[in-house]
Scaffold this motif. Structure first.
Motif, PDB file in Angstrom:
ATOM      1  N   GLY A 124       0.787  -1.231   0.000  1.00  0.00           N
ATOM      2  CA  GLY A 124       0.000   0.000   0.000  1.00  0.00           C
ATOM      3  C   GLY A 124       0.814   1.272   0.000  1.00  0.00           C
ATOM      4  N   MET A 125       2.131   1.180  -0.074  1.00  0.00           N
ATOM      5  CA  MET A 125       2.948   2.391  -0.063  1.00  0.00           C
ATOM      6  C   MET A 125       2.630   3.329  -1.229  1.00  0.00           C
ATOM      7  SD  MET A 125       5.228   4.220   1.488  1.00  0.00           S
ATOM      8  CE  MET A 125       6.318   3.299   2.585  1.00  0.00           C
ATOM      9  N   PRO A 126       2.448   2.851  -2.467  1.00  0.00           N
ATOM     10  CA  PRO A 126       2.108   3.796  -3.540  1.00  0.00           C
ATOM     11  C   PRO A 126       0.834   4.579  -3.266  1.00  0.00           C
ATOM     12  CG  PRO A 126       2.809   1.697  -4.474  1.00  0.00           C
ATOM     13  CD  PRO A 126       2.651   1.479  -3.004  1.00  0.00           C
ATOM     14  N   ALA A 127      -0.174   3.913  -2.726  1.00  0.00           N
ATOM     15  CA  ALA A 127      -1.426   4.611  -2.402  1.00  0.00           C
ATOM     16  C   ALA A 127      -1.206   5.617  -1.282  1.00  0.00           C
ATOM     17  CB  ALA A 127      -2.504   3.603  -2.008  1.00  0.00           C
ATOM     18  N   LEU A 128      -0.441   5.236  -0.277  1.00  0.00           N
ATOM     19  CA  LEU A 128      -0.181   6.131   0.849  1.00  0.00           C
ATOM     20  C   LEU A 128       0.545   7.385   0.387  1.00  0.00           C
ATOM     21  CD1 LEU A 128      -0.291   6.425   3.992  1.00  0.00           C
ATOM     22  CD2 LEU A 128       2.012   5.452   4.019  1.00  0.00           C
ATOM     23  N   VAL A 129       1.576   7.225  -0.413  1.00  0.00           N
ATOM     24  CA  VAL A 129       2.372   8.361  -0.878  1.00  0.00           C
ATOM     25  C   VAL A 129       1.547   9.283  -1.770  1.00  0.00           C
ATOM     26  CG1 VAL A 129       4.371   9.013  -2.267  1.00  0.00           C
ATOM     27  CG2 VAL A 129       4.547   7.129  -0.646  1.00  0.00           C
ATOM     28  N   ALA A 130       0.593   8.722  -2.491  1.00  0.00           N
ATOM     29  CA  ALA A 130      -0.275   9.545  -3.349  1.00  0.00           C
ATOM     30  C   ALA A 130      -1.328  10.302  -2.554  1.00  0.00           C
ATOM     31  CB  ALA A 130      -0.949   8.666  -4.395  1.00  0.00           C
ATOM     32  N   GLY A 131      -1.498   9.977  -1.278  1.00  0.00           N
ATOM     33  CA  GLY A 131      -2.533  10.604  -0.475  1.00  0.00           C
ATOM     34  C   GLY A 131      -3.859   9.880  -0.512  1.00  0.00           C
ATOM     35  N   ASP A 132      -3.873   8.696  -1.124  1.00  0.00           N
ATOM     36  CA  ASP A 132      -5.098   7.896  -1.187  1.00  0.00           C
ATOM     37  C   ASP A 132      -5.176   7.045   0.091  1.00  0.00           C
ATOM     38  OD1 ASP A 132      -7.338   6.493  -1.861  1.00  0.00           O
ATOM     39  OD2 ASP A 132      -6.559   5.696  -3.757  1.00  0.00           O
ATOM     40  N   ILE A 133      -5.506   7.698   1.170  1.00  0.00           N
ATOM     41  CA  ILE A 133      -5.442   7.064   2.489  1.00  0.00           C
ATOM     42  C   ILE A 133      -6.448   5.928   2.602  1.00  0.00           C
ATOM     43  CG2 ILE A 133      -5.579   7.463   4.972  1.00  0.00           C
ATOM     44  CD1 ILE A 133      -3.233   8.837   3.540  1.00  0.00           C
ATOM     45  N   ASP A 134      -7.620   6.106   2.025  1.00  0.00           N
ATOM     46  CA  ASP A 134      -8.646   5.058   2.140  1.00  0.00           C
ATOM     47  C   ASP A 134      -8.191   3.762   1.481  1.00  0.00           C
ATOM     48  OD1 ASP A 134     -10.318   6.736   3.526  1.00  0.00           O
ATOM     49  OD2 ASP A 134     -11.440   7.379   1.753  1.00  0.00           O
ATOM     50  N   HIS A 135      -7.626   3.864   0.285  1.00  0.00           N
ATOM     51  CA  HIS A 135      -7.161   2.655  -0.400  1.00  0.00           C
ATOM     52  C   HIS A 135      -5.988   2.021   0.349  1.00  0.00           C
ATOM     53  CE1 HIS A 135      -6.570  -0.206  -3.550  1.00  0.00           C
ATOM     54  NE2 HIS A 135      -5.379   0.272  -3.908  1.00  0.00           N
ATOM     55  N   ALA A 136      -5.073   2.866   0.835  1.00  0.00           N
ATOM     56  CA  ALA A 136      -3.950   2.334   1.600  1.00  0.00           C
ATOM     57  C   ALA A 136      -4.440   1.628   2.859  1.00  0.00           C
ATOM     58  CB  ALA A 136      -2.989   3.462   1.973  1.00  0.00           C
ATOM     59  N   SER A 138      11.222  -9.089   1.923  1.00  0.00           N
ATOM     60  CA  SER A 138      12.437  -8.881   1.129  1.00  0.00           C
ATOM     61  C   SER A 138      12.499  -7.458   0.587  1.00  0.00           C
ATOM     62  CB  SER A 138      12.494  -9.887  -0.027  1.00  0.00           C
ATOM     63  OG  SER A 138      11.322  -9.806  -0.831  1.00  0.00           O
ATOM     64  N   GLU A 139      11.412  -6.706   0.728  1.00  0.00           N
ATOM     65  CA  GLU A 139      11.346  -5.324   0.249  1.00  0.00           C
ATOM     66  C   GLU A 139      11.337  -4.390   1.460  1.00  0.00           C
ATOM     67  OE1 GLU A 139      11.508  -2.637  -2.735  1.00  0.00           O
ATOM     68  OE2 GLU A 139      11.148  -4.748  -3.169  1.00  0.00           O
ATOM     69  N   PRO A 140      12.356  -3.527   1.645  1.00  0.00           N
ATOM     70  CA  PRO A 140      12.374  -2.637   2.805  1.00  0.00           C
ATOM     71  C   PRO A 140      11.142  -1.747   2.911  1.00  0.00           C
ATOM     72  CG  PRO A 140      14.507  -2.639   1.711  1.00  0.00           C
ATOM     73  CD  PRO A 140      13.566  -3.400   0.820  1.00  0.00           C
ATOM     74  N   THR A 141      10.585  -1.348   1.764  1.00  0.00           N
ATOM     75  CA  THR A 141       9.378  -0.526   1.787  1.00  0.00           C
ATOM     76  C   THR A 141       8.236  -1.268   2.450  1.00  0.00           C
ATOM     77  OG1 THR A 141      10.028   0.704  -0.185  1.00  0.00           O
ATOM     78  CG2 THR A 141       7.681   0.642   0.332  1.00  0.00           C
ATOM     79  N   ALA A 142       8.093  -2.552   2.148  1.00  0.00           N
ATOM     80  CA  ALA A 142       7.040  -3.349   2.777  1.00  0.00           C
ATOM     81  C   ALA A 142       7.281  -3.461   4.274  1.00  0.00           C
ATOM     82  CB  ALA A 142       6.985  -4.734   2.139  1.00  0.00           C
ATOM     83  N   THR A 143       8.528  -3.652   4.679  1.00  0.00           N
ATOM     84  CA  THR A 143       8.852  -3.716   6.104  1.00  0.00           C
ATOM     85  C   THR A 143       8.472  -2.420   6.793  1.00  0.00           C
ATOM     86  OG1 THR A 143      10.780  -5.051   5.455  1.00  0.00           O
ATOM     87  CG2 THR A 143      10.655  -4.338   7.743  1.00  0.00           C
ATOM     88  N   LEU A 144       8.801  -1.296   6.162  1.00  0.00           N
ATOM     89  CA  LEU A 144       8.475   0.008   6.737  1.00  0.00           C
ATOM     90  C   LEU A 144       6.967   0.180   6.875  1.00  0.00           C
ATOM     91  CD1 LEU A 144       9.881   2.721   7.602  1.00  0.00           C
ATOM     92  CD2 LEU A 144       9.252   3.568   5.351  1.00  0.00           C
ATOM     93  N   MET A 145       6.226  -0.253   5.864  1.00  0.00           N
ATOM     94  CA  MET A 145       4.768  -0.156   5.942  1.00  0.00           C
ATOM     95  C   MET A 145       4.234  -0.968   7.121  1.00  0.00           C
ATOM     96  SD  MET A 145       3.302   1.857   3.723  1.00  0.00           S
ATOM     97  CE  MET A 145       1.610   1.266   3.643  1.00  0.00           C
ATOM     98  N   LEU A 146       4.674  -2.210   7.234  1.00  0.00           N
ATOM     99  CA  LEU A 146       4.135  -3.084   8.278  1.00  0.00           C
ATOM    100  C   LEU A 146       4.557  -2.630   9.663  1.00  0.00           C
ATOM    101  CD1 LEU A 146       4.673  -6.611   6.662  1.00  0.00           C
ATOM    102  CD2 LEU A 146       2.633  -5.194   6.629  1.00  0.00           C
ATOM    103  N   ARG A 147       5.761  -2.102   9.782  1.00  0.00           N
ATOM    104  CA  ARG A 147       6.275  -1.755  11.108  1.00  0.00           C
ATOM    105  C   ARG A 147       5.889  -0.364  11.562  1.00  0.00           C
ATOM    106  NH1 ARG A 147      12.385  -4.037  11.871  1.00  0.00           N
ATOM    107  NH2 ARG A 147      12.284  -2.517  13.566  1.00  0.00           N
ATOM    108  N   HIS A 148       5.670   0.545  10.620  1.00  0.00           N
ATOM    109  CA  HIS A 148       5.418   1.935  11.006  1.00  0.00           C
ATOM    110  C   HIS A 148       4.125   2.509  10.429  1.00  0.00           C
ATOM    111  CE1 HIS A 148       9.322   2.333  12.953  1.00  0.00           C
ATOM    112  NE2 HIS A 148       9.884   1.787  11.881  1.00  0.00           N
TER     113      HIS A 148
END
Length: 992
Positions: free
Chosen positions: A779-791, A815-825
């Protein structure tokens, strides 16, 4: 005012080559600096040429408009703020014109560390070394006659200025240096000649006054340095302009003398039981001629000991104050001897509370000497509304008077019931005093002037000066007469000689406001409770109330208001340090609007009502927010720990709420959807995405950069392949550690070799791997775009799957740091679902997890040698996780693999940021240092954990880039097909 701004903008638009920034959000970036003040400028000019500067100043003089010159904007005195036209030299005036054997010619926007990096191969450097050298500009150093810890030996900036190229107050351009006094019958042929003649008369009429020593201190920065600039034969105009805070002329080029870098360096750390004892010892230290002698108080030491374990061995528990004394020289034995003489002398004095520490290794010596840089973030991150406020941080007293002054200072602060901290360049008697105040509190605000007045009186009583480093600015100008008395009139005549119309930074140095320190204090937004009370009080009256910005994300530590208000404007986010990451877009664009401090202050100004709150959620604000790529490194590297990334998510979400998502953002926020669709028809999809005509059409319709190379999509998503392999069912009864593998979009659809290598390596360590088929993109692409509901929808879908697995004893691995960041923070910001905290606490980056297995002896050692030189890049999101470089550490264990850590900043890709047509070139500029190193012939292969970084690295350099786990897999003899990556790559088109 708006009509006047529009007229000025129209007048300048056709004659200025650089940028004109006159809109409210553009001006807001220049309304603040590192001080407690804020002033909305009339407009901002970002000149490209010297002619631009001359034209702007000439126009200002003709129309009686004030002009403020600005570099990095890191002055804590407010010296660069004003209501006129701001001229920003930091963006385009960054050229090192020439380097000679013992001097350099530079433009004012050159950053000090950049200059010293160019001088280092010649064994030379600039003499002064002020704090913030990684972002302060030469022009700013000239403006305040900057010093640094080593100024005790090497002096100030003015001691190294040979000549300056300047623009005078009427727009005249001239080169100034040592100018002979004119003969009485000479006719002045230009403005410079007129100035010299006026100064000559001024010196003759006031010679006795000028030669008096106003303050018997090694360092006195207040006022104009006419006494130091004038001799019987000439006047050094360059030396006079240095330290004038942009009130006499604007510098466009400087010739500076350089010094050789000393071959040897050593530091003595002297611990004392009381700060008074340390102050008494300063004079004895100076008898040994050190290059630096710095003092720190108990609060600083306690913070450092608690936060940095390495300092616990150096600073004993009993120490309430320390002196850090540095010696430099060309002979290591001579330097070591001076250190030993000093420490022996201090031991005999019986003032020390513990044994002194002697350090002669350069790295350790630099670490001790830069203790202030270590403690600054710790002070700024302290909890509570009170912050260390810079308004009496620049006073200077004779070193022998330090004990008396510290006693008087303690009494003054105790009388005002104010907590405080200080450090000092004690060898100069220069004190950096920081009282803890909440300037949003009227009670604390009322203490500013009386407290400052009493401190100034104590300083002057002891023969000191009101400024030793930063000049007068807004915070000290009103005290200038207290120090200089009638000589202030001489300063006025100097100002009149250079700037008769008073257009250059008026009100600084020369000013008549007796309460200037209280004017233009930075407005702070009301607390939530105060705003609610105000709303209730005004509801019945029918008056307008400034609306609160209601967050759509969860803020668990600081609220948006507290976060935005905590920025102290220090300018650390403008750093040029290659080992730091903040801020990638600023490094690419060089604009003040791109800095995290400007973004944070923009939100504060909106909340405080100094900017129209109706701009919240507008296109103009969204354009500013789009400069944030959500690298998440602000919270880690900002001295105040500001989460500017999340503030910008709020701004993007507000725009999406009001206007919907732009077409490009909507498309990229659904990258998991498009990837799934493309995987159904991989041959057609790959053909279309590699066709020039189709790419041109996609760029026109959707904004997808046609030059961006995209990875090939695979037919079957990895999670479906994992199901065929029996990995889609949890097997809690199976032996070994349990791992649920969160694949995310890149490895699932595009780089299935990575997913296969991850599973293979985990199996090699006898790990029980579970790959749930119901998982979706992070969901990082949606979050960065400001699409909070989809994220949030994606987050909840993933949490349902991962939460159950964690409760069954599984650890989540990505294996993707972005995914880790999403899940952890990020999931914690998106939802208060209890599974969010559970999953966050049990999620690890793949490299981090494998490193843990390795530490416990559960990961087999790599066996097969890989003969290659690999350039490793640490992704920003991995850096934000603060887990180190586990992938790098693992591949360094591979036999015969030569690995270099290319620590040169962000790749610039920033997830979906670099996919957009409008950001494509910017992304490549942001990653230029990394890509340049990758292009070098000695690097054969790149390596990084991030899929987006891999795309960028392969875009900018014709070499394969592999995840560290792929290299590890090959060394285990797994996935032999991956060995093809070690063959010579085909030549590829490079994008400059």
């Amino acid at each position: 005012m708006d009509e006047r701004r529009a007229r000025i903008h129209d007048d300048l638009r056709g004659v200025i080559e650089g940028e004109l920034l006159f809109k409210p959000l553009e001006r807001a970036n220049y309304a603040h600096d590192a001080s407690i003040y804020e002033i909305d400028p009339l407009g901002v000019i970002v000149p490209r040429t010297e002619q631009d500067v001359a034209t702007a100043v000439r126009y200002a003089a003709e129309n009686q408009i004030a002009v403020q010159a600005r570099g990095a904007g890191t002055d804590p005195s407010g010296g660069v703020l004003g209501a006129g036209l701001v001229i920003d030299f930091s963006r385009h005036f960054r050229r090192i014109v020439s380097i000679a054997a013992e001097s350099v010619v530079v433009q004012p926007g050159v950053v000090l560390d950049h200059l010293n990096a160019q001088l280092a191969p010649m064994g030379r450097r600039l003499g002064p070394d002020p704090a913030g050298s990684e972002y302060c500009t030469i022009g700013g150093m000239i403006g305040v006659d900057a010093v640094g810890p080593r100024s005790l030996r090497w002096g100030s900036t003015g001691d190294y200025v040979e000549r300056l190229r300047v623009v005078f107050a009427h727009g005249e351009v001239a080169e100034v240096g040592r100018e002979p006094w004119p003969e009485f019958d000479d006719d002045a042929i230009d403005f410079k000649g007129v100035v010299v003649r006026k100064l000559g008369a001024l010196v003759r009429h006031n010679s006795e006054m000028l030669m008096r020593r106003i303050a018997p201190v090694p360092r006195n920065r207040a006022g104009y340095a006419l006494g130091r600039s004038a001799t019987t034969s000439c006047i050094d105009l360059a030396r006079l302009i240095v330290g004038s805070e942009g009130t006499l002329a604007l510098v466009t080029e400087a010739t500076l003398r350089t010094i050789p870098i000393p071959a040897a360096q050593g530091v003595a750390l002297l611990p004392f039981a009381r700060i008074g004892d340390a102050a008494k010892a300063v004079v004895k230290c100076l008898e040994e001629s050190p290059s630096a002698c710095d003092l720190y108080d108990w609060r600083t030491l306690r913070l450092v000991r608690d936060a940095v374990p390495a300092f616990r061995d150096w600073i004993p528990e009993l120490a309430e104050s320390v002196l850090i004394v540095e010696f430099e020289g060309d002979d290591p034995h001579e330097v070591g001897g001076r250190i030993r003489r000093l420490t022996d002398r201090m031991v005999r004095s019986r003032l020390l509370v513990a044994d002194p520490i002697e350090v002669t290794r350069r790295a350790e010596a630099e670490r001790l000497l830069n203790l202030r840089r270590v403690v600054e973030p710790l002070l700024m991150r302290m909890k509570g509304p009170a912050r260390p406020v810079p308004f009496i941080e620049d006073v200077v007293v004779p070193p022998k008077a330090l004990p008396d002054f510290l006693q008087r200072l303690q009494n003054i602060l105790k009388y005002h019931d104010v907590s405080w901290t200080l450090d000092a360049q004690a060898g100069l008697g220069l004190l950096r005093i920081r009282p803890f105040l909440d300037i949003a509190d009227p009670g604390d605000l009322a203490k500013l002037e009386p407290l400052a007045t009493q401190v100034v009186e104590a300083v002057l009583d002891l023969g000191g000066a009101i400024s030793g480093a930063h000049g007068c600015g807004l915070v000290r100008t009103q005290f200038l007469r207290r120090q200089f008395g009638d000589q202030v009139q001489v300063f006025r005549e100097i100002k009149d000689a250079f700037d008769p119309l008073n257009v250059l930074n008026p009100g600084k140095v020369i000013g008549d406001d007796p309460h200037l320190i209280l004017r233009n204090i930075k407005p702070m937004p009301p607390s939530v409770s105060d705003a609610e009370e105000e709303a209730e009080a005004t509801a019945d009256e029918g008056t307008a109330v400034v609306p609160l910005i209601l967050p759509v994300l969860r803020w668990t530590d600081r609220s948006p208001m507290e976060t935005a208000s905590a920025c102290n404007g220090c300018g650390a986010c403008r750093t040029s340090d290659p080992s730091a990451r903040m801020c990638p877009t600023f490094r690419a664009l060089g604009s003040e609007a791109a800095t995290p401090r400007s973004k944070a202050n923009l939100i504060r100004q909106l909340m405080a009502g100094t900017i129209d709150p109706k701009l919240w959620g507008t296109e103009e604000l969204r354009q500013n927010a789009d400069l944030c790529i959500h690298c998440n490194l602000c919270a880690k590297e900002c001295p105040s720990g500001l989460d500017v990334s999340t503030l910008m998510l709020e701004a993007k979400a507000a725009y999406a709420e009001n206007h919907g998502l732009p077409q490009m953002d909507w498309m990229l926020s659904r990258v998991d959807l498009w990837s799934r669709v493309a995987s159904r028809f991989p041959i057609i999809s790959n053909a279309l995405l590699n066709n020039g005509a189709t790419r041109w059409l996609f760029e026109r319709l959707f904004g997808l950069a046609k030059l961006r190379r995209l990875p090939k999509v695979h037919r079957t998503p990895f999670v479906r392949r994992a199901a065929r392999l029996g990995l889609a069912r949890p097997r809690p009864q199976a032996p070994g550690p349990r791992v649920v593998y969160f694949v995310d979009v890149y490895a699932n659809y595009f780089d299935q070799e990575l997913a296969e290598a991850a599973v293979a390596v985990l199996h090699q360590a006898e790990v029980n791997v579970y790959v749930p088929t119901a998982q979706r993109g992070s969901g990082m692409p949606a979050l960065v775009a400001g699409d909070i509901d989809h994220a949030r929808d994606l987050a909840l879908a993933n949490l349902r799957v991962l939460g159950n697995a964690v409760r069954d004893g599984y650890t989540v691995v990505c294996s993707e740091p972005t995914a880790t960041l999403m899940l952890r923070h990020e999931y914690l910001k998106l939802t208060d679902d209890l599974d969010a905290a559970l999953v966050a606490a049990n999620t690890h980056d793949l490299g981090q997890y494998l490193a843990g297995l390795d530490a416990r002896g559960q990961l087999p050692a790599p066996k097969h040698p890989l003969r290659a030189r690999v350039g490793y890049h640490q992704p920003c999101h991995l850096r934000a996780l603060d887990v180190g470089t586990p992938g790098l550490d693992l591949i360094r264990n591979i036999p015969e693999l030569d690995v270099e850590f290319i620590d040169r900043g962000c790749s610039g890709m920033a997830g979906t940021f670099g996919l957009a047509r409008d950001h494509f070139r910017t992304s490549l500029r942001a990653g230029r240092p990394l890509l340049n190193r990758l292009r070098d012939v000695d690097i054969e292969i790149g390596s990084t954990e991030c899929g987006a970084c891999r795309m960028q690295m392969e875009q900018g350099a014709p070499k394969r880039t592999l995840h560290p786990v792929k290299l590890l897999s090959m060394s285990y003899g797994l996935n032999p097909a991956l060995l093809r990556h070690f063959k010579a790559p085909k030549a590829r088109h490079e994008v400059s």
